[in-house]
Each structure stands twice: as structure tokens, then as C-alpha cells.
Design an enzyme around this catalytic site. Structure first.
Site, PDB file in Angstrom:
ATOM      1  N   LYS A   1       0.792  -1.183   0.018  1.00  0.00           N
ATOM      2  CA  LYS A   1       0.093  -0.037  -0.164  1.00  0.00           C
ATOM      3  C   LYS A   1       0.694   1.336  -0.071  1.00  0.00           C
ATOM      4  O   LYS A   1       0.550   2.202  -0.754  1.00  0.00           O
ATOM      5  CB  LYS A   1      -1.048  -0.142   1.136  1.00  0.00           C
ATOM      6  CG  LYS A   1      -2.089  -1.056   1.069  1.00  0.00           C
ATOM      7  CD  LYS A   1      -2.726  -1.282   2.236  1.00  0.00           C
ATOM      8  CE  LYS A   1      -3.858  -2.456   2.077  1.00  0.00           C
ATOM      9  NZ  LYS A   1      -4.384  -2.701   3.455  1.00  0.00           N
TER      10      LYS A   1
ATOM     11  N   GLN B   1      -4.301  -1.642   9.862  1.00  0.00           N
ATOM     12  CA  GLN B   1      -4.353  -2.856   9.260  1.00  0.00           C
ATOM     13  C   GLN B   1      -4.849  -3.755  10.185  1.00  0.00           C
ATOM     14  O   GLN B   1      -4.475  -3.902  11.471  1.00  0.00           O
ATOM     15  CB  GLN B   1      -2.977  -3.240   8.834  1.00  0.00           C
ATOM     16  CG  GLN B   1      -2.720  -4.392   8.071  1.00  0.00           C
ATOM     17  CD  GLN B   1      -3.300  -4.580   6.777  1.00  0.00           C
ATOM     18  OE1 GLN B   1      -3.473  -3.303   6.209  1.00  0.00           O
ATOM     19  NE2 GLN B   1      -4.006  -5.580   6.223  1.00  0.00           N
TER      20      GLN B   1
ATOM     21  N   ASP C   1     -10.844   2.750   4.642  1.00  0.00           N
ATOM     22  CA  ASP C   1     -11.291   1.293   4.575  1.00  0.00           C
ATOM     23  C   ASP C   1     -12.607   1.243   4.637  1.00  0.00           C
ATOM     24  O   ASP C   1     -13.342   0.106   4.238  1.00  0.00           O
ATOM     25  CB  ASP C   1     -10.585   0.595   5.700  1.00  0.00           C
ATOM     26  CG  ASP C   1      -9.446  -0.248   5.571  1.00  0.00           C
ATOM     27  OD1 ASP C   1      -9.186  -0.789   4.413  1.00  0.00           O
ATOM     28  OD2 ASP C   1      -8.685  -0.501   6.496  1.00  0.00           O
TER      29      ASP C   1
HETATM   30  N1  GUN Z   1      -6.841  -7.072   6.526  1.00  0.00           N
HETATM   31  C1  GUN Z   1      -7.250  -7.817   5.486  1.00  0.00           C
HETATM   32  N2  GUN Z   1      -7.861  -6.957   4.703  1.00  0.00           N
HETATM   33  C2  GUN Z   1      -7.799  -5.542   5.034  1.00  0.00           C
HETATM   34  C3  GUN Z   1      -8.237  -4.554   4.387  1.00  0.00           C
HETATM   35  O1  GUN Z   1      -8.636  -4.051   3.452  1.00  0.00           O
HETATM   36  N3  GUN Z   1      -7.699  -3.256   5.298  1.00  0.00           N
HETATM   37  C4  GUN Z   1      -7.309  -3.298   6.829  1.00  0.00           C
HETATM   38  N4  GUN Z   1      -7.239  -2.364   7.228  1.00  0.00           N
HETATM   39  N5  GUN Z   1      -6.795  -4.663   6.985  1.00  0.00           N
HETATM   40  C5  GUN Z   1      -7.145  -5.574   6.353  1.00  0.00           C
END
Ligand code: GUN
Length: 294
Positions: free
Chosen positions: A52, A96, A119
Site C-alpha cells: 500500500k 491494518q 477502509d
Molecule cells: N486486513 C485484511 N484486509 C484488510 C483491509 O482491506 N484493510 C485493513 N485495514 N486490514 C485488512
């Protein structure tokens, strides 16, 4: 059978975003700034967050990584969340998941400013999405919808069977597929661990979205001819012959199922890259909304 090339579409989306960022720069405007919070050293999370942050750099966004140790307290994390909420330079941020067990995930998600919640996990955004109101849409289901749209796959009136009811993928994709609108209007069945006969349902499906995390779960005998297969599973299987010590695999028995499918996503290179592209898209949207407000 057509391969749904998420990597290629994600690159197209990133190029489109880059073009917008370049225009912002020429106009002397602030460029989008995404922050990512990672607690601990979970291998998969490290990889995702690294991707990311790298993608931000590639498309001209600013990015900040806040990497905290595994033993960070809930209080310390909530303090950081408050700082990110209050920092005018940050347009959007993600925490995350999963978080270490001693931290209450719900408490943390509730503390995120919904206007910076790129998110789309805060109840204010999730609720708005369910009510067809403007919000931030969680990146993975948003990426699946965008992939279907860009390949012009007609889903109106089709039967979509979703495997897995997670808050991140299964539940939100069930909402998005059943919404009114072009490239939506599907009839949805949401299956989960207590569903009695999943195979009887998948055999009726025009579209299957598998978001379970069980390698090889969806076998050829569970799929009807011509189905559209979206594989969200991404499991690391230990493999000493690989340099990194594992290989990635989805929920779908790809070799056999792809022979029956009309469209299918590969793993890797399908849904994964789309998730990152849509997170960037949400961050661009967050920046634009903040610019409009100020
Ligand atoms: N863990 C697995 N997928 C995601 C996501 O799309 N965003 C976040 N913050 N954590 C995750």
C-alpha cells in the site's frame, strides 16, 4: 474462459489516479496523503501494508507508515488514532487488521474519524453503504465490483452466491451486489460455516465469490458451466522450494474450475491488486472531499 486480470485493471486505475494527482500538482494543490497503522509483525500484514505504501509513492501520493510493536496497548493505539484524526495533513488512514488479541478491534474502528476512514469499516460508512448513501466502500468488495464493471459482466438478475460472511468482504459484497443500479441488481445468497448444503447453492450460482481462506475449497463439482468465479482467498502455503518459503493460493481449485468458468480471477493477480487500487481511489476521494470542505 476469460481471466479477470486484476493486476492489469489495477494498473489502469493507478494510471488514472496518477493523471489526477499530476493535475493537482500543476494547480499547486495538496496531494492526497494516506497513513497506515500496523501493530506487530504479522507476515501477511507487513506485505500488504508495504504494498500500500509503495503504491502511494508510485502514483504521487504522500504516505506515512506508523509501525507499532506487538505489545502496544489499546490506549496507545487509541492515542495514535486520535492524532491521525486531528492531523490536517492526513486525508485518510487505515488500521491494518487483524490487531493483536489484547486490543479491542471494534473500539479502535469506532475511534476512526469516518471522514478519514478510507477502509470504510466505521459503522457510519458501513451503514451509509447499506442505505445506498455516499460513503467509503471497503476496498476489497469495491475492487470486485470495479472488476466486474470494467469487464462489463452483466450481473442484473443473476444469482450470486457468496462464501463467507466477514465484515471485510462477504457481508459488504452481499450488499453491493444486491444494490440497485447498473452492474448490480443481483440476487444474493450469503453462505457461511452454518450453511447446510453449500454445494446445492453454488451449483445454482451464476456468480460465486469465495472469501473463506481455505485453499482448494471450491471444487469443479460445485460449479455450474459458465459461472463467474471471484476468488478472494489468499493463503500462504509453506513451500521450501520457494525463495520466500511459501506460495500463495486461493479458495478455488483453479485448474479444474477454470475449465467450467466463463470468467475467473487468478490468485495472485486477481482481487488482491484491485484492493490496493480502490484504497488509493478512496484516498483520492477523501482528499477531494476535504478540499471541498475547506
Ligand atoms: N486486513 C485484511 N484486509 C484488510 C483491509 O482491506 N484493510 C485493513 N485495514 N486490514 C485488512
Amino acid at each position: 474462459m476469460t481471466l479477470l486480470n486484476g493486476k492489469e485493471i489495477a494498473n489502469q486505475i493507478k494510471d488514472e489516479i496518477t493523471a489526477e494527482v499530476d493535475k493537482m500538482k500543476i494547480r499547486g494543490e495538496k496531494v492526497p496523503h494516506l497513513a497506515a497503522v500496523l501493530v506487530g509483525n504479522d507476515g501477511a500484514s507487513l506485505t500488504y501494508v508495504g504494498s500500500k505504501v509503495r503504491s502511494c509513492k508510485r502514483i504521487g501520493f504522500e504516505s506515512t507508515l506508523k509501525h507499532l510493536p506487538e505489545d502496544t496497548s489499546e490506549e496507545e493505539l487509541l492515542k495514535l488514532v486520535k492524532e491521525l484524526n486531528d492531523n490536517p495533513d492526513i486525508d485518510g488512514y487505515i488500521v491494518q487488521l487483524p490487531l493483536p488479541k489484547h486490543i479491542d478491534e471494534q473500539k479502535v474502528l469506532l475511534a476512526v474519524d469516518p471522514d478519514k476512514d478510507v477502509d470504510g469499516f466505521h459503522p457510519a460508512n458501513f451503514g451509509k453503504m447499506a442505505l445506498d448513501m455516499e460513503s467509503f466502500i471497503p476496498a476489497t468488495p469495491f475492487g470486485i465490483m470495479e472488476l466486474l464493471r470494467r469487464y462489463e459482466i452483466d450481473i442484473e438478475g443473476k444469482h450470486a452466491v457468496i462464501i463467507g460472511r466477514s465484515h471485510i468482504v462477504g457481508r459488504p459484497i452481499s450488499i453491493l451486489l444486491s444494490q440497485k443500479g447498473k452492474f448490480a441488481n443481483a440476487t444474493v445468497t450469503l453462505t457461511h460455516s452454518r450453511t447446510r448444503d453449500i454445494k446445492a447453492l453454488t451449483l445454482q450460482a451464476d456468480i460465486i465469490v469465495s472469501a473463506l481462506g481455505v485453499p482448494g475449497f471450491l471444487t469443479e463439482d460445485m460449479v455450474q458451466e459458465g459461472a463467474v468465479i471471484i476468488d478472494v482467498g489468499i493463503t500462504r502455503v509453506p513451500d521450501d522450494s520457494k525463495e520466500r518459503g511459501y506460495y500463495l493460493t486461493g479458495d478455488v481449485d483453479f485448474d479444474a474450475v477454470s475449465k467450467k468458468a466463463s470468467y475467473i480471477t487468478p490468485v495472485p493477480g486477481g482481487v488482491g491488486p484491485m484492493t490496493i487500487a480502490m484504497l488509493l481511489q478512496n484516498t483520492l476521494l477523501a482528499r477531494k472531499r476535504r478540499a471541498e470542505k475547506s
